[in-house]
Scaffold this motif. Structure first.
Motif, mmCIF file in Angstrom:
data_model
loop_
_atom_site.group_PDB
_atom_site.id
_atom_site.type_symbol
_atom_site.label_atom_id
_atom_site.label_comp_id
_atom_site.label_asym_id
_atom_site.label_seq_id
_atom_site.Cartn_x
_atom_site.Cartn_y
_atom_site.Cartn_z
ATOM 1 N N ARG A 14 0.856 -1.186 0.000
ATOM 2 C CA ARG A 14 0.000 0.000 0.000
ATOM 3 C C ARG A 14 0.891 1.235 0.000
ATOM 4 N N SER A 52 -3.506 11.923 -4.263
ATOM 5 C CA SER A 52 -4.365 10.984 -3.539
ATOM 6 C C SER A 52 -4.658 11.435 -2.113
ATOM 7 N N TYR A 138 -4.772 2.966 -7.475
ATOM 8 C CA TYR A 138 -5.419 2.095 -6.484
ATOM 9 C C TYR A 138 -4.506 1.910 -5.277
ATOM 10 N N TRP A 139 -3.238 1.625 -5.537
ATOM 11 C CA TRP A 139 -2.234 1.395 -4.495
ATOM 12 C C TRP A 139 -2.118 2.598 -3.562
ATOM 13 N N PHE A 141 -4.317 4.683 -2.716
ATOM 14 C CA PHE A 141 -5.485 4.772 -1.847
ATOM 15 C C PHE A 141 -5.572 3.583 -0.890
ATOM 16 N N GLU A 143 -6.141 0.553 -1.787
ATOM 17 C CA GLU A 143 -7.193 -0.334 -2.284
ATOM 18 C C GLU A 143 -6.618 -1.302 -3.297
ATOM 19 N N GLU A 144 -7.228 -2.452 -3.378
ATOM 20 C CA GLU A 144 -6.863 -3.406 -4.414
ATOM 21 C C GLU A 144 -8.098 -3.615 -5.271
ATOM 22 N N PRO A 145 -7.944 -3.489 -6.585
ATOM 23 C CA PRO A 145 -9.114 -3.724 -7.435
ATOM 24 C C PRO A 145 -9.583 -5.168 -7.299
ATOM 25 N N ASP A 146 -10.865 -5.415 -7.601
ATOM 26 C CA ASP A 146 -11.348 -6.787 -7.484
ATOM 27 C C ASP A 146 -10.601 -7.689 -8.469
#
Length: 163
Positions: A14, A52, A138-139, A141, A143-146
């Motif tokens: 992350r 971000s 994504y990283w 934030f 978050e990991e995409p589905d």
């Protein structure tokens, strides 16, 4: 630069787990990356961190006050400037549209993706480079995409066989 970004993505799960720029620069140098690539990647990552963590400030034009800028609504239409069209190309813009339509790239994240893509070298930006940029957003934030989106971002389309 993109090889450095992939290394950072793979080694720091992350954005908040990533060390500060000076320490990261030393780590990347010890791994064997070129000093120019490291400097370019660190500058790009600093811009990503700013976007971000304070998107209002990172995406506003300097002549407009922050309160005059509203983030796009989910049902808004994004018109790309000529500079964006030239720098990103039809393939990348089509991919961004695909992710938006699929509901996996929110308008605010799209704007950060576009901001970071415009900050990347290369004209037009390749689709593979854009996919790395999207992963890095994504990283940043945390978050990991589905799984299906992650597969689309990491899959090499050249190995696919047409039916």
């Amino acid at each position: 630069m993109f090889e450095v970004l992939v290394f950072v993505y793979e080694n720091y799960w992350r954005g908040d787990a990533c060390p500060e720029s000076p320490q990261l620069g030393r780590k990347l140098s010890a791994v064997g990356f070129d000093a120019d690539e490291i400097e370019e990647a660190l500058r790009w990552l600093d811009g990503l961190h700013q976007a971000s963590h304070s998107p209002d400030l990172a995406l506003t034009a300097p002549i407009l006050p922050v309160e005059a800028i509203a983030f796009p609504a989910t049902d808004s239409l994004r018109i790309y400037s000529v500079a964006e069209q030239d720098h990103l190309g039809a393939e990348c813009l089509g991919f961004v549209s695909f992710l938006e339509t699929a509901g996996v790239l929110a308008p605010m994240m799209r704007e950060i993706v576009l901001d970071r893509a415009m900050a990347a070298n290369g004209s037009p930006v390749t689709l593979d480079d854009l996919k790395i940029i999207i992963l890095m957003v994504y990283w940043s934030f945390g978050e990991e995409p589905d799984a299906l989106v992650l597969d689309e971002l990491c899959d090499d389309a050249s190995d696919r066989v047409a039916h």
